[in-house]
Each structure stands twice: as structure tokens, then as C-alpha cells.
Write an enzyme that holds these catalytic residues in place. Structure first.
Site, PDB file in Angstrom:
ATOM      1  N   ARG A 121      -5.727  -1.040  -2.515  1.00 16.76           N
ATOM      2  CA  ARG A 121      -6.322  -0.094  -3.449  1.00 16.76           C
ATOM      3  C   ARG A 121      -7.744  -0.550  -3.773  1.00 16.76           C
ATOM      4  NH1 ARG A 121      -2.695   3.371  -6.186  1.00 16.76           N
ATOM      5  NH2 ARG A 121      -1.197   4.063  -4.628  1.00 16.76           N
ATOM      6  N   GLN A 126     -10.356   4.362  -0.084  1.00 10.23           N
ATOM      7  CA  GLN A 126      -9.923   5.592  -0.742  1.00 10.23           C
ATOM      8  C   GLN A 126      -9.805   6.757   0.234  1.00 10.23           C
ATOM      9  OE1 GLN A 126     -12.553   6.263  -4.048  1.00 10.23           O
ATOM     10  NE2 GLN A 126     -11.438   4.886  -5.394  1.00 10.23           N
ATOM     11  N   ASP A 129      -6.478   6.636   2.023  1.00  4.91           N
ATOM     12  CA  ASP A 129      -5.304   6.422   1.171  1.00  4.91           C
ATOM     13  C   ASP A 129      -4.262   7.524   1.367  1.00  4.91           C
ATOM     14  OD1 ASP A 129      -3.471   5.797  -0.755  1.00  4.91           O
ATOM     15  OD2 ASP A 129      -4.922   5.537  -2.371  1.00  4.91           O
ATOM     16  N   SER A 132      -1.808   8.301  -1.629  1.00  5.02           N
ATOM     17  CA  SER A 132      -2.380   9.139  -2.680  1.00  5.02           C
ATOM     18  C   SER A 132      -2.476  10.598  -2.247  1.00  5.02           C
ATOM     19  CB  SER A 132      -3.765   8.617  -3.080  1.00  5.02           C
ATOM     20  OG  SER A 132      -3.661   7.390  -3.759  1.00  5.02           O
ATOM     21  N   TYR A 228       0.076  -1.074  -8.662  1.00  6.62           N
ATOM     22  CA  TYR A 228       1.442  -0.567  -8.620  1.00  6.62           C
ATOM     23  C   TYR A 228       2.264  -1.211  -9.732  1.00  6.62           C
ATOM     24  CZ  TYR A 228       0.539   1.308  -3.943  1.00  6.62           C
ATOM     25  OH  TYR A 228       0.038   2.006  -2.879  1.00  6.62           O
TER      26      TYR A 228
END
Length: 384
Positions: A121, A126, A129, A132, A228
Site C-alpha cells: 500500500r 495505487q 491496486d 481496491s 489492513y
């Protein structure tokens, strides 16, 4: 370099790794794109749309035999692993700590394997990801599913016959899926409350117009360095279950999203808590793929228990396969653009993205946590 994908074979899975509009970008990266015929049909992408953009189509066996990099949503099956050429690369969602025998098979085959579910993360990752992007779809889908099942309106209605109060929605877990569920339920006019063990989630929940329900806990004990949620003590879980049971009794809809990487989903809603809910209420358990957060969840099924509808969808993002596939394809493109330079793979082991996602290479399990877990499994077996 031949970049390939096959039709996903898990029941109910309609997503695909490549979308037609993304083929030109992959070709610009230097790939020859190869798909199994019919791979995109479940997501609404016909073979013609791929071939018109320069992709090549073949049978499954031919795709696996020719693939130099195979991209899938789910890990390949044992038969697919057998069909791959030693030295080929696999990029997929793998969850290796839960699938150690399959990881061992891929290592023995000499495959290079990347697990996208292990992406760190960090800001650089990003755009890659996958968790997500797919959780965004799943969170939206959960509320749509709940709204279609609930035998009452979501928004408040003022009519000549009287005022109907808004539905009450309770979200358990305020990660990406939970936050998207909150936003969607709010758009539909529901009153929303949410619970998460991570104190940092409070601000995010309240920014979307929901009320945060939580237990006091220090941030260091609530989440790991990746953001997490950590596994908690049995005493904390007992208090959490009591809090959740009380909230469930007041809710019309409950959406659960609580997961712990590499482990069974925490059991948060007991049978007794379900029995205490109003008949006609709805539970959507987005943790069903890892056993479920509700004791009465049956993965892959919708059941009615004590008048409460309990949904246990296995691939919730697959219900919106076109957009979910587009997100996944974009994530893959970002990862591949980092992995392949000038037509060849360049794995920089100093890069945390590769450090944390590379599971197998040169016939060995190289990811430290996965290697240790595999050795721990083998040692008792050898002792026995």
C-alpha cells in the site's frame, strides 16, 4: 513477448483480464496479445472486438503453450499449470498463504509467479491496486443487491398516506468496499452507520455522512503497516460481537467486508445475532469467499434464516463484469509497464512492488512469508 489470458473457469466468474480498448496500449508496450477464444464473452466483449484491435485468438491449450506472461484474475488450475511452458510468468490474484499446495506446484514447474493481492500500500502502487479496484465494484454491488432484496424503500418518503422513514444500513468494515457501500447507500437515501476496528476509519466514515460505531483501540494494535486490520484477541472479538449484535437488531441491511489477509474471515455475526434481527432484513456478506463474517453465510448461496435474507456472493464484482474487467485491465497495464522494459522482463528486487509480489522464481518459493509457511507445512508431514 507473448502476453496471454484465458477464460476464467470458476463458477459465476465473468470478468476477464484484458478489455478490447486496452489492447493498443499493451501492444505499445511491445506485447503480442493472445487470448483464448471466448475469454471476454462473459463480460460482454466478443472475440471480434479483440481481433479488430490487434489481439490474436486461439484455443486454451494453444494459449497456455505459447504464453510467456499469463495474466488471470484467479490463479491457474493444476491442469493449466501443467500446460504452461517452464519459465513462463503468471500474474494474478493468488492469496498464496491460503493456497500453499498450488504455489508449490508452480514452483516445481519453474514458473515466475506474481501475486497482485500482495501489492504494498504505497503511492507508486495505487494504479496497480487490484484489491481496491475490485472492492470498489463489490461495495457498490453489495448495496444494489441489498436494495433489491429488502422489502421496503431505502430513502425517506413523505406521502399523503404518511411518512416512511429511511432504511437503516450497517456496514462492518470501512475499507475500500465498505466506504463504497456507505457512499452508495447514502446516495440511495438510507441512514448509514459503520464499524471498523481501525481508529483512522472514523474520519473516512464520517466524511461520507455516516455515523461511526467503534470500540476504543490504539492504532498500532488495530492495523498493520499496510493499513489492513490485524487479528484481535478473543476478548476484543467478544466485545465486538456484542456491539455488532446490538447494531444488527436495529438495522434493515447489514453489509460485512471484514477480511484478514491470508486467514479465514473473522466471525462477527453469530446465529443468535441473526435471530435477533427483524424479519425481512438483509445481510450481504462480502467476506463469503474466505468463509464469511456471518455464522449463517453459505458461500455462493442466498439463504433465509429466521426471516433474514443472507447473501454470500463469491465474486460480487463479477456482477458488474464490464467495468470490473476494465479496472483490472488498467491495473495489469500499470504493473506490466513496470515489469517489462524494452521487450524483456526486468525484476528489480530493490523495488518494494516486486519484493512483496514475487512468490516463485527459478523453481523456488522466494517470498519469505510464503516460503516459511510452506516449510512449516512440510515439516509436520515429514515428522508424521
Amino acid at each position: 513477448m507473448i502476453l496471454a489470458t484465458c477464460r476464467e473457469t470458476l463458477p459465476g466468474e465473468n470478468r476477464v483480464s484484458f478489455v478490447p480498448e486496452g489492447i493498443p496500449a499493451l501492444k505499445k508496450l511491445g506485447f503480442e496479445v493472445l487470448l483464448e477464444a471466448g475469454a471476454g464473452e462473459g463480460a460482454g466483449f466478443p472475440d471480434r472486438a479483440y481481433s479488430e484491435r490487434g489481439a490474436r485468438l486461439a484455443s486454451r491449450n494453444d494459449v497456455l503453450r505459447q504464453a510467456q506472461i499469463l495474466c488471470q484474475l484467479h490463479a491457474p488450475s493444476s491442469s493449466d499449470i501443467e500446460a504452461l511452458t517452464p519459465g513462463a510468468t503468471v500474474v494474478s490474484l493468488l492469496y498464496p498463504l491460503s493456497r500453499l499446495p498450488l504455489v508449490a506446484e508452480m514452483a516445481r514447474k519453474g514458473l515466475t509467479v506474481f501475486a497482485l493481492d500482495l501489492l504494498p500500500r504505497i503511492s507508486r502502487a495505487q494504479s496497480m491496486d487490484v484489491l481496491s479496484s475490485q472492492s470498489t465494484v463489490a461495495g457498490y454491488r453489495a448495496i444494489v443487491l441489498a436494495a433489491s432484496s429488502l422489502p421496503r424503500f431505502f430513502p425517506m418518503l413523505m406521502t399523503p398516506a404518511g411518512t416512511i422513514p429511511p432504511a437503516r444500513v450497517f456496514i462492518i468494515g470501512a475499507g475500500v468496499a465498505g466506504l463504497q457501500a456507505i457512499a452508495t447507500a447514502r446516495r440511495l437515501g438510507a441512514t448509514v452507520e459503520a464499524h471498523d476496528v481501525r481508529p483512522v476509519a472514523k474520519e473516512q466514515v464520517e466524511s461520507l455522512g455516516a455515523r461511526f460505531i467503534g470500540l476504543e483501540m490504539e492504532r498500532e494494535k488495530a492495523e498493520d503497516t499496510s493499513g489492513y486490520a490485524k487479528a484481535q484477541s478473543e476478548e476484543f472479538l467478544r466485545r465486538q460481537r456484542e456491539l455488532i449484535a446490538a447494531q444488527c437488531q436495529k438495522a434493515d441491511v447489514v453489509v460485512t467486508t471484514a477480511l484478514i489477509p491470508g486467514k479465514r474471515a473473522p466471525l462477527l455475526i453469530s446465529k443468535e445475532a441473526v435471530e435477533g434481527m427483524r424479519p425481512g432484513s438483509v445481510i450481504v456478506d462480502l467476506a463469503a469467499e474466505q468463509g464469511g463474517n456471518c455464522e449463517l453465510t453459505e458461500p455462493g448461496q442466498t439463504v433465509v434464516r429466521s426471516g433474514v435474507i443472507v447473501h454470500g456472493p463469491l465474486h460480487p464484482a463479477s456482477a458488474l463484469a464490464p467495468q470490473a474487467s476494465l479496472f483490472y485491465a488498467k491495473n495489469l497495464q500499470a504493473f506490466l509497464s513496470l515489469l517489462v522494459k524494452n521487450g524483456a522482463m526486468e525484476i528489480d528486487l530493490e523495488d518494494p512492488i516486486f519484493q512483496q509480489t514475487l512468490v516463485c522464481r527459478d523453481g523456488k518459493i522466494v517470498h519469505e512469508a510464503v516460503r516459511q509457511a510452506s516449510e512449516a507445512v512440510r515439516q509436520p508431514a515429514a515428522a508424521g
